[in-house]
Design a protein around this motif. Sequence first.
Motif, PDB file in Angstrom:
ATOM      1  N   ARG A 110       0.833  -1.207   0.000  1.00  0.00           N
ATOM      2  CA  ARG A 110       0.000   0.000   0.000  1.00  0.00           C
ATOM      3  C   ARG A 110       0.871   1.262   0.000  1.00  0.00           C
ATOM      4  NH1 ARG A 110      -4.378   0.334   4.616  1.00  0.00           N
ATOM      5  NH2 ARG A 110      -2.559   0.811   5.892  1.00  0.00           N
ATOM      6  N   ARG A 202     -14.177  13.925   2.503  1.00  0.00           N
ATOM      7  CA  ARG A 202     -12.783  13.537   2.726  1.00  0.00           C
ATOM      8  C   ARG A 202     -12.032  13.362   1.414  1.00  0.00           C
ATOM      9  NH1 ARG A 202      -8.909   9.236   3.557  1.00  0.00           N
ATOM     10  NH2 ARG A 202     -10.042   8.046   2.010  1.00  0.00           N
ATOM     11  N   LYS A 212      -2.629   6.724   1.444  1.00  0.00           N
ATOM     12  CA  LYS A 212      -2.507   7.103   2.854  1.00  0.00           C
ATOM     13  C   LYS A 212      -1.545   8.291   2.905  1.00  0.00           C
ATOM     14  CE  LYS A 212      -2.712   4.531   7.167  1.00  0.00           C
ATOM     15  NZ  LYS A 212      -4.139   4.627   7.427  1.00  0.00           N
ATOM     16  N   TYR A 217      -5.597  13.773   5.799  1.00  0.00           N
ATOM     17  CA  TYR A 217      -5.884  14.020   7.210  1.00  0.00           C
ATOM     18  C   TYR A 217      -6.056  15.512   7.473  1.00  0.00           C
ATOM     19  CZ  TYR A 217      -5.821   9.240   8.665  1.00  0.00           C
ATOM     20  OH  TYR A 217      -6.178   7.928   8.842  1.00  0.00           O
ATOM     21  N   GLU A 248     -16.444   6.183   4.915  1.00  0.00           N
ATOM     22  CA  GLU A 248     -15.612   5.746   6.035  1.00  0.00           C
ATOM     23  C   GLU A 248     -15.983   6.502   7.304  1.00  0.00           C
ATOM     24  OE1 GLU A 248     -11.423   5.033   5.419  1.00  0.00           O
ATOM     25  OE2 GLU A 248     -11.558   5.958   3.453  1.00  0.00           O
ATOM     26  N   GLY A 250     -13.930   8.672  10.071  1.00  0.00           N
ATOM     27  CA  GLY A 250     -12.622   9.227  10.450  1.00  0.00           C
ATOM     28  C   GLY A 250     -11.526   8.534   9.654  1.00  0.00           C
ATOM     29  N   GLY A 251     -10.589   7.911  10.332  1.00  0.00           N
ATOM     30  CA  GLY A 251      -9.521   7.161   9.673  1.00  0.00           C
ATOM     31  C   GLY A 251      -9.741   5.669   9.747  1.00  0.00           C
ATOM     32  N   MET A 252     -11.013   5.238   9.692  1.00  0.00           N
ATOM     33  CA  MET A 252     -11.318   3.807   9.784  1.00  0.00           C
ATOM     34  C   MET A 252     -12.368   3.425   8.747  1.00  0.00           C
ATOM     35  SD  MET A 252     -11.637   3.572  13.960  1.00  0.00           S
ATOM     36  CE  MET A 252     -11.555   1.796  14.150  1.00  0.00           C
ATOM     37  N   ASN A 253     -12.358   2.159   8.322  1.00  0.00           N
ATOM     38  CA  ASN A 253     -13.392   1.644   7.419  1.00  0.00           C
ATOM     39  C   ASN A 253     -14.609   1.207   8.234  1.00  0.00           C
ATOM     40  OD1 ASN A 253     -10.581   0.482   5.839  1.00  0.00           O
ATOM     41  ND2 ASN A 253     -12.061   1.663   4.666  1.00  0.00           N
ATOM     42  N   LEU A 276     -10.099   4.494   1.556  1.00  0.00           N
ATOM     43  CA  LEU A 276      -8.780   3.947   1.839  1.00  0.00           C
ATOM     44  C   LEU A 276      -8.931   2.431   1.999  1.00  0.00           C
ATOM     45  CD1 LEU A 276      -6.387   3.102   3.952  1.00  0.00           C
ATOM     46  CD2 LEU A 276      -5.856   4.978   2.414  1.00  0.00           C
ATOM     47  N   GLY A 278      -8.369  -0.463   3.659  1.00  0.00           N
ATOM     48  CA  GLY A 278      -7.792  -0.860   4.946  1.00  0.00           C
ATOM     49  C   GLY A 278      -7.394  -2.331   4.949  1.00  0.00           C
ATOM     50  N   ILE A 279      -6.306  -2.615   5.630  1.00  0.00           N
ATOM     51  CA  ILE A 279      -5.844  -4.002   5.762  1.00  0.00           C
ATOM     52  C   ILE A 279      -6.717  -4.731   6.789  1.00  0.00           C
ATOM     53  CG2 ILE A 279      -3.857  -5.412   6.471  1.00  0.00           C
ATOM     54  CD1 ILE A 279      -2.175  -2.951   5.262  1.00  0.00           C
ATOM     55  N   THR A 280      -7.187  -4.008   7.791  1.00  0.00           N
ATOM     56  CA  THR A 280      -8.120  -4.604   8.751  1.00  0.00           C
ATOM     57  C   THR A 280      -9.425  -4.950   8.041  1.00  0.00           C
ATOM     58  OG1 THR A 280      -7.156  -3.036  10.311  1.00  0.00           O
ATOM     59  CG2 THR A 280      -9.017  -4.333  11.093  1.00  0.00           C
ATOM     60  N   GLY A 321      -9.790  -0.574  11.892  1.00  0.00           N
ATOM     61  CA  GLY A 321      -8.504  -0.044  11.437  1.00  0.00           C
ATOM     62  C   GLY A 321      -7.421  -0.552  12.379  1.00  0.00           C
ATOM     63  N   THR A 322      -6.177  -0.437  11.968  1.00  0.00           N
ATOM     64  CA  THR A 322      -5.076  -0.964  12.777  1.00  0.00           C
ATOM     65  C   THR A 322      -5.047  -0.379  14.189  1.00  0.00           C
ATOM     66  OG1 THR A 322      -3.745  -1.331  10.826  1.00  0.00           O
ATOM     67  CG2 THR A 322      -2.557  -1.108  12.898  1.00  0.00           C
TER      68      THR A 322
HETATM   69  C1  LIG Z   1      -5.229   3.812   7.642  1.00  0.00           C
HETATM   70  C2  LIG Z   1      -6.656   4.108   7.329  1.00  0.00           C
HETATM   71  C3  LIG Z   1      -7.671   3.140   7.450  1.00  0.00           C
HETATM   72  C4  LIG Z   1      -7.452   1.768   8.037  1.00  0.00           C
HETATM   73  O1  LIG Z   1      -6.490   1.004   7.394  1.00  0.00           O
HETATM   74  P1  LIG Z   1      -5.822  -0.234   8.144  1.00  0.00           P
HETATM   75  O2  LIG Z   1      -4.880  -0.776   7.144  1.00  0.00           O
HETATM   76  O3  LIG Z   1      -6.908  -1.184   8.480  1.00  0.00           O
HETATM   77  O4  LIG Z   1      -5.164   0.302   9.363  1.00  0.00           O
HETATM   78  C5  LIG Z   1      -8.949   3.475   7.051  1.00  0.00           C
HETATM   79  N1  LIG Z   1      -9.237   4.713   6.588  1.00  0.00           N
HETATM   80  C6  LIG Z   1      -8.295   5.670   6.489  1.00  0.00           C
HETATM   81  C7  LIG Z   1      -8.678   7.007   5.970  1.00  0.00           C
HETATM   82  C8  LIG Z   1      -6.976   5.404   6.847  1.00  0.00           C
HETATM   83  O5  LIG Z   1      -6.053   6.363   6.740  1.00  0.00           O
END
Ligand SMILES: *Cc1c(COP(=O)(O)O)cnc(C)c1O
Length: 376
Positions: A110, A202, A212, A217, A248, A250-253, A276, A278-280, A321-322
């Motif tokens: 990524r 966003r 990313k 942000y 999404e 914030g910063g999570m799916n 984004l 996400g790996i999670t 998210g991570t």
């Molecule tokens: C990093 C991020 C995620 C989650 O990604 P992971 O790989 O699961 O940590 C989701 N949305 C946004 C905007 C991110 O920056």
Amino acid sequence: MTTAAPQEPALQASLSIDLKPTAHPLSDTERATRLENPGFGRVFTEHMVTIKWSAGRGWYDAQLTPYASLDIDPANMTLHYAQSIFEGLKAYRRPDGGVATFRPYANAERFQRSARRLAMPELPQDLFVAAVDALIRQDIAWVPGEPEESLYIRPFMFATEVGLGVRPSNEFLFVVIASPAGPYFAGGVKPVSVWLSQEYVRAVPGGTGAAKCAGNYAASLVAQAQAIEQGCDQVVWLDAVERRWIEEMGGMNLYFVYGEGEDARIVTPRLTGSLLPGITRDSLLRLAADRGYAAEEAQISVDDWREGNANGTLTEVFACGTAAVITPVGSVKSSTASWTVGTGEAGPITMELRKALVDIQTGRAEDVHGWTHTIA
Ligand SMILES: *Cc1c(COP(=O)(O)O)cnc(C)c1O
């Protein structure tokens, strides 16, 4: 325009990290004091890894050194034009005392995609993982072992050329730092309330939403502040064109659970290019399927969310998210409506998937997908 000289593949492959650790390591007591109540992203370990890139030389000068300030020229291109990308992954302490990261090659891949989108050089995946491993190995005593604790690893890269001309930088610095972390949201696995942002977006089609990058942000903070003003914990993003499709939180799916028990169906918004990946998110799609749930990607509208809650078909919603792993969403507010998600509490499938994932990450469950990467 300067064109990058062809990189020497043999030289790139053999780039090794020069280990120059501190001559004055912290004592066990000093480290233990810093590890008390680490919170998230406030405490850093004793070292960092840096690798330079220039258009003429490619990747060079890989070093592990004591954690220290970076010297920035006021005309550093990143400060003006934001060629800056990052990653986030965690190292977990396992029951046998060993340490492993989770899917680091997915982060490395990524990171290359983010770099391409921001016209930055692509760090070879092996070098990304080697840099992360070297830092963890050096600072292994900083990997905490309590439940919900981990060492959060932050690889990032930014332009280092000096000048105000608008074009891709010809010099970059890749850095890895690490931060011992407790739970991301204080109070543990507690449902969050969300604000549906209808004013701000966003990401846009053709934009940088799937990368990313720091700029995403920066653009999100005013909406997050608005969510707080509205009495909510987090902002939920809608698509930029119709302001209708959920993207999404914030910063999570996000994940939506329909139905209950064995018949539950688990749906996450499709990757349209402005989300984004996400790996999670990706791991949960597979884990949910492993556990026999119907798991799919689809488009979910604000109306689907509200109506699904009203008629009881939508039972749980969670973000992933991570940093926070899985966080239940308890309630939703927009300028025109507000509603409770399911019971307003963390749902059973949310908690089941959370446990399944954390157990693999921390070495408490069998890792059939080969996701964990042991630090030798
Ligand atoms: C990093 C991020 C995620 C989650 O990604 P992971 O790989 O699961 O940590 C989701 N949305 C946004 C905007 C991110 O920056």
